[in-house]
Scaffold this motif. Sequence first.
Motif, PDB file in Angstrom:
ATOM      1  N   GLU A 278      33.956  35.402  48.221  1.00  0.00           N
ATOM      2  CA  GLU A 278      35.128  36.107  47.737  1.00  0.00           C
ATOM      3  C   GLU A 278      34.880  37.621  47.808  1.00  0.00           C
ATOM      4  OE1 GLU A 278      35.528  34.678  43.778  1.00  0.00           O
ATOM      5  OE2 GLU A 278      36.291  32.711  44.378  1.00  0.00           O
ATOM      6  N   THR A 279      35.886  38.347  48.235  1.00  0.00           N
ATOM      7  CA  THR A 279      35.782  39.813  48.271  1.00  0.00           C
ATOM      8  C   THR A 279      36.946  40.403  47.470  1.00  0.00           C
ATOM      9  OG1 THR A 279      36.973  39.832  50.392  1.00  0.00           O
ATOM     10  CG2 THR A 279      34.555  39.941  50.461  1.00  0.00           C
ATOM     11  N   PHE A 280      36.662  41.487  46.716  1.00  0.00           N
ATOM     12  CA  PHE A 280      37.632  42.175  45.880  1.00  0.00           C
ATOM     13  C   PHE A 280      37.533  43.680  46.162  1.00  0.00           C
ATOM     14  CE2 PHE A 280      35.695  38.622  43.728  1.00  0.00           C
ATOM     15  CZ  PHE A 280      36.745  37.883  43.207  1.00  0.00           C
ATOM     16  N   VAL A 281      38.655  44.382  46.031  1.00  0.00           N
ATOM     17  CA  VAL A 281      38.661  45.847  46.069  1.00  0.00           C
ATOM     18  C   VAL A 281      39.392  46.338  44.829  1.00  0.00           C
ATOM     19  CG1 VAL A 281      39.304  47.928  47.333  1.00  0.00           C
ATOM     20  CG2 VAL A 281      38.646  45.870  48.592  1.00  0.00           C
ATOM     21  N   TRP A 282      38.671  47.039  43.965  1.00  0.00           N
ATOM     22  CA  TRP A 282      39.246  47.597  42.737  1.00  0.00           C
ATOM     23  C   TRP A 282      39.155  49.124  42.770  1.00  0.00           C
ATOM     24  CZ3 TRP A 282      36.013  44.169  38.856  1.00  0.00           C
ATOM     25  CH2 TRP A 282      36.480  42.847  38.913  1.00  0.00           C
ATOM     26  N   LYS A 283      39.876  49.756  41.830  1.00  0.00           N
ATOM     27  CA  LYS A 283      39.747  51.212  41.706  1.00  0.00           C
ATOM     28  C   LYS A 283      38.338  51.583  41.269  1.00  0.00           C
ATOM     29  CE  LYS A 283      42.713  54.122  40.512  1.00  0.00           C
ATOM     30  NZ  LYS A 283      43.623  55.004  39.752  1.00  0.00           N
ATOM     31  N   SER A 284      37.797  50.857  40.303  1.00  0.00           N
ATOM     32  CA  SER A 284      36.437  51.072  39.836  1.00  0.00           C
ATOM     33  C   SER A 284      36.049  49.878  38.981  1.00  0.00           C
ATOM     34  CB  SER A 284      36.313  52.368  39.026  1.00  0.00           C
ATOM     35  OG  SER A 284      36.996  52.246  37.795  1.00  0.00           O
ATOM     36  N   LEU A 285      34.782  49.823  38.607  1.00  0.00           N
ATOM     37  CA  LEU A 285      34.355  48.739  37.733  1.00  0.00           C
ATOM     38  C   LEU A 285      34.964  48.871  36.343  1.00  0.00           C
ATOM     39  CD1 LEU A 285      30.577  48.408  38.727  1.00  0.00           C
ATOM     40  CD2 LEU A 285      32.469  46.883  39.353  1.00  0.00           C
ATOM     41  N   ASN A 286      35.240  50.099  35.923  1.00  0.00           N
ATOM     42  CA  ASN A 286      35.856  50.321  34.615  1.00  0.00           C
ATOM     43  C   ASN A 286      37.370  50.182  34.658  1.00  0.00           C
ATOM     44  OD1 ASN A 286      33.370  50.866  33.353  1.00  0.00           O
ATOM     45  ND2 ASN A 286      33.455  53.018  33.982  1.00  0.00           N
ATOM     46  N   ASN A 287      37.957  50.475  35.803  1.00  0.00           N
ATOM     47  CA  ASN A 287      39.405  50.392  35.972  1.00  0.00           C
ATOM     48  C   ASN A 287      39.677  49.316  37.019  1.00  0.00           C
ATOM     49  OD1 ASN A 287      42.134  50.770  36.118  1.00  0.00           O
ATOM     50  ND2 ASN A 287      42.053  52.917  36.749  1.00  0.00           N
ATOM     51  N   ARG A 288      39.835  48.099  36.565  1.00  0.00           N
ATOM     52  CA  ARG A 288      39.883  46.954  37.475  1.00  0.00           C
ATOM     53  C   ARG A 288      41.284  46.700  38.021  1.00  0.00           C
ATOM     54  NH1 ARG A 288      35.924  42.858  33.979  1.00  0.00           N
ATOM     55  NH2 ARG A 288      34.160  44.305  33.849  1.00  0.00           N
ATOM     56  N   VAL A 289      41.895  47.772  38.510  1.00  0.00           N
ATOM     57  CA  VAL A 289      43.196  47.648  39.168  1.00  0.00           C
ATOM     58  C   VAL A 289      42.950  47.245  40.608  1.00  0.00           C
ATOM     59  CG1 VAL A 289      45.263  48.876  39.910  1.00  0.00           C
ATOM     60  CG2 VAL A 289      44.262  49.358  37.665  1.00  0.00           C
ATOM     61  N   PRO A 290      43.436  46.092  41.044  1.00  0.00           N
ATOM     62  CA  PRO A 290      43.199  45.673  42.435  1.00  0.00           C
ATOM     63  C   PRO A 290      43.971  46.538  43.417  1.00  0.00           C
ATOM     64  CG  PRO A 290      44.649  44.110  41.329  1.00  0.00           C
ATOM     65  CD  PRO A 290      44.175  45.070  40.280  1.00  0.00           C
ATOM     66  N   LEU A 291      43.282  46.969  44.460  1.00  0.00           N
ATOM     67  CA  LEU A 291      43.903  47.776  45.507  1.00  0.00           C
ATOM     68  C   LEU A 291      44.264  46.944  46.715  1.00  0.00           C
ATOM     69  CD1 LEU A 291      41.592  50.928  45.331  1.00  0.00           C
ATOM     70  CD2 LEU A 291      43.759  50.515  44.152  1.00  0.00           C
ATOM     71  N   SER A 292      43.937  45.668  46.679  1.00  0.00           N
ATOM     72  CA  SER A 292      44.225  44.761  47.792  1.00  0.00           C
ATOM     73  C   SER A 292      44.192  43.340  47.258  1.00  0.00           C
ATOM     74  CB  SER A 292      43.192  44.933  48.901  1.00  0.00           C
ATOM     75  OG  SER A 292      43.369  43.971  49.919  1.00  0.00           O
ATOM     76  N   PRO A 293      44.919  42.418  47.882  1.00  0.00           N
ATOM     77  CA  PRO A 293      44.748  41.015  47.513  1.00  0.00           C
ATOM     78  C   PRO A 293      43.312  40.560  47.793  1.00  0.00           C
ATOM     79  CG  PRO A 293      46.738  41.322  48.828  1.00  0.00           C
ATOM     80  CD  PRO A 293      45.970  42.609  48.894  1.00  0.00           C
ATOM     81  N   ASN A 294      42.818  39.662  46.969  1.00  0.00           N
ATOM     82  CA  ASN A 294      41.466  39.146  47.169  1.00  0.00           C
ATOM     83  C   ASN A 294      41.402  38.322  48.460  1.00  0.00           C
ATOM     84  OD1 ASN A 294      41.018  40.274  44.680  1.00  0.00           O
ATOM     85  ND2 ASN A 294      41.109  38.323  43.573  1.00  0.00           N
TER      86      ASN A 294
END
Length: 399
Positions: A374-390
């Motif tokens: 599984e791959t994820f793209v978030w804004k940051s580890l503290n701000n877990r807003v997804p920037l792309s679908p997983n």
Amino acid sequence: MNFKLILIFSITFTVVSTSNIFAEEIPDYFNPYAPIYTDREVYTWTDKVHITVVAPSWNANRNGIDSIGTQERHFIRIYTGEHSLEPYKLTETEPSSGIFTGEVTLTGFLHDVDDDGNPDTNPRTTGGGPTNGLLEVERDGGLTISFEFADGVVLTTSAMISWNVGEIIFDRPVFLIGDTARIQVVDPDMNLNPEAVDRVKVEISSDSDTAGITVNAIETDDDSGLFDAEFFFTQTSVSSGNRLFAMPDDSIYAKYKDNTLPLPYSIQDDLDVQIESKLESEVMPIQRISIEDVFFTDSFGILTEPTIDKTSQIVGRVSNNQSYDQSFVYIIQVKDGSKSVVSLSWMHGELTSNQSLELSQSWTPTETDNYSIETFVWKSLNNRVPLSPNSVLSYIIEQ
């Protein structure tokens, strides 16, 4: 002989025109009518006070402009607890109107409103009317106008003087990339000169630039007490002038320091008046970065198949779909057939405008199984807003 004496009298009538002759009207001392009005019930310390007296009994010249307030024993007096203008003349608005008007500008007291160490007011008391009056006042108290309508008959009216708590307003709760932001400060106390445009300072900042900028808010009119400023956002340059560096999803902050506060505050107190808005992108957060399915390479970047006890590189491609830089964290998680996490790693990075980038992380399978990568793209580890679908890839590793 009888004689008749006939006398003829010649009488000449002279017609005298009285169209320009009037007896001067005398005020009705026993039924005084001269209400005094001000344009407000409460003033701040540097306002202009507009005064109206309705006194038809004092309309002495029906074809001319009369005045009141300076006749002996019939003075108009404008005063506070310590300062006074007397006598003060008001003039008729037009011939035979019986309405008398004038204005007085309040000049406050010595006080520093912008923290530069110098007073910003010039208190003084002078003038005889109808428009040149200047009157010193304090922060809290009253202003009284009296008219000695007749001997022993004094008519008065009063108004309050008070400071106000300032207010700050954004023109919208959410801004978009490319917008010009407008902000307004509402503070009548900062209308220091009611015959000129004044200005106040407003501090603007964002989550991405906490130092921010300071802008001048300009009064909308000579006597409005409303101050407007504009600024715009940048994602590619540093903050400067009326340009604020801010990224999508930042909070935008505005702060105005009010040094003119009413009771129960003291004259020396100040208050930071603050407001918050948001900056958003027309590109939804989930669409800001694209990721592709991962693939495997060896240490030299050659495509390969993962096998037990052999180290491979899990490689993924990410692409920035925006015209400005985007920070991100890229996460790779490997689970075995029982959904237990057997490998977890992440990388921080930043994609420039429309940039694509390949990212890799090593992995060594230790047993056969059906793995989920599984791959994820978030804004940051503290701000877990997804920037792309997983992205999820199933991969079977056999002996």
